[in-house]
Design an enzyme around this catalytic site. Structure first.
Site, short mmCIF file in Angstrom:
data_model
loop_
_atom_site.label_atom_id
_atom_site.label_comp_id
_atom_site.label_asym_id
_atom_site.label_seq_id
_atom_site.Cartn_x
_atom_site.Cartn_y
_atom_site.Cartn_z
N LEU A 100 89.59 -13.43 61.47
CA LEU A 100 89.17 -14.76 61.92
C LEU A 100 89.82 -15.06 63.26
O LEU A 100 90.92 -14.57 63.55
CB LEU A 100 89.59 -15.83 60.90
CG LEU A 100 88.95 -15.77 59.51
CD1 LEU A 100 89.55 -16.86 58.62
CD2 LEU A 100 87.45 -15.90 59.58
N ASP A 101 89.15 -15.87 64.07
CA ASP A 101 89.72 -16.28 65.35
C ASP A 101 90.97 -17.13 65.14
O ASP A 101 91.19 -17.68 64.05
CB ASP A 101 88.70 -17.09 66.15
CG ASP A 101 87.45 -16.30 66.48
OD1 ASP A 101 87.54 -15.05 66.52
OD2 ASP A 101 86.40 -16.92 66.71
N ALA A 102 91.75 -17.29 66.20
CA ALA A 102 93.00 -18.05 66.11
C ALA A 102 92.77 -19.48 65.65
O ALA A 102 93.56 -20.04 64.87
CB ALA A 102 93.73 -18.04 67.45
N HIS A 183 82.76 -13.13 67.14
CA HIS A 183 82.50 -14.57 67.27
C HIS A 183 81.10 -14.93 66.75
O HIS A 183 80.44 -15.82 67.31
CB HIS A 183 82.62 -15.02 68.72
CG HIS A 183 84.01 -14.91 69.29
ND1 HIS A 183 85.14 -15.24 68.57
CD2 HIS A 183 84.44 -14.51 70.51
CE1 HIS A 183 86.21 -15.05 69.33
NE2 HIS A 183 85.82 -14.60 70.50
#
Length: 229
Positions: A100-102, A183
């Site tokens: 997962l992204d930050a 993304h």
């Protein structure tokens, strides 16, 4: 599993130390001296290190509730690694099955079993991931049909796989996808003229997030096997 990884998982040797002892002829597989660290080792193989039989530590399967502002990496970078929340031995052996992204929160699965995580991350296995998405604009009526049919993402040759969109309210939806392009969720909504302002993963496969943010737990045996173990 690669021989060097098997030796590391069966001892306290580092990867460099394991490779060194393999190159020196100290490791045998089924009575044959093996000096190539990339040799694949299987469950029914007999592996000896200096004539002592090795047994790999049991694989681990962990559910983590990822906080915002952490990264799915084994080391700290601009943001801290989420592994700082997981207090287990040999944490360096673990990896994340679907990052997962930050700024994204929610469920991540952590393991040291590469074959198991493959069942989660490869699109052909069609493992579903459910995201709660907050949007900057009201959702258009035609988006669910577009996502169901697959849409063209910028820079991609193929359409996305069919996705399921459930509208919670005008600016909040649940999105279920079975792949994990870079993304992807943000790019899907950008492709239909909207912008993701919050993103939270609620479920992977048949397993749902049930622990507070920043906490972790081991998967149950039935949860682990639901991914094809």
């Amino acid at each position: 599993m690669r021989l060097d990884k098997f030796v590391c998982k069966s001892t306290e040797l580092t990867k460099a130390e394991a490779i060194k002892v393999i190159h020196s002829g100290g490791v045998s597989v089924n009575d044959d001296i093996i000096t190539n660290e990339a040799t694949q080792v299987h469950e029914n193989n007999t592996v000896l290190l200096n004539d002592v039989k090795l047994k790999a530590r049991d694989f681990r399967y962990i559910l983590m509730h990822k906080p915002a502002g952490t990264i799915c990496s084994n080391i700290d970078e601009v943001y801290p690694s989420l592994f700082k929340y997981i207090e287990v031995d040999n944490v360096s052996e673990l990896h994340i099955a679907g990052r997962l992204d930050a700024d994204t929160t929610g469920m991540v699965l952590v393991t040291d079993d590469g074959r198991w995580s493959f069942n989660i991350t490869t699109p052909t296995k069609e493992c579903r991931k459910v995201y709660r998405v907050g949007l900057s604009r009201n959702i258009s009526d035609d988006v669910a049909e577009k996502f169901k049919n697959g849409i063209q993402l910028q820079g991609e040759k193929k359409l996305t796989r069919p996705a399921i969109l459930e509208v919670i309210d005008s600016k909040e939806v649940l999105l279920t996808i079975t792949e994990g392009k870079f993304h992807q969720v943000k790019r899907m909504f950008a492709a239909v003229g909207n912008r993701v302002v919050s993103l939270h993963r609620e479920a992977i496969g048949e397993v749902t997030l049930d622990i507070p943010v920043g906490q972790w737990r081991y998967l149950t045996d039935s949860e682990m096997k639901s991914f094809g173990k």
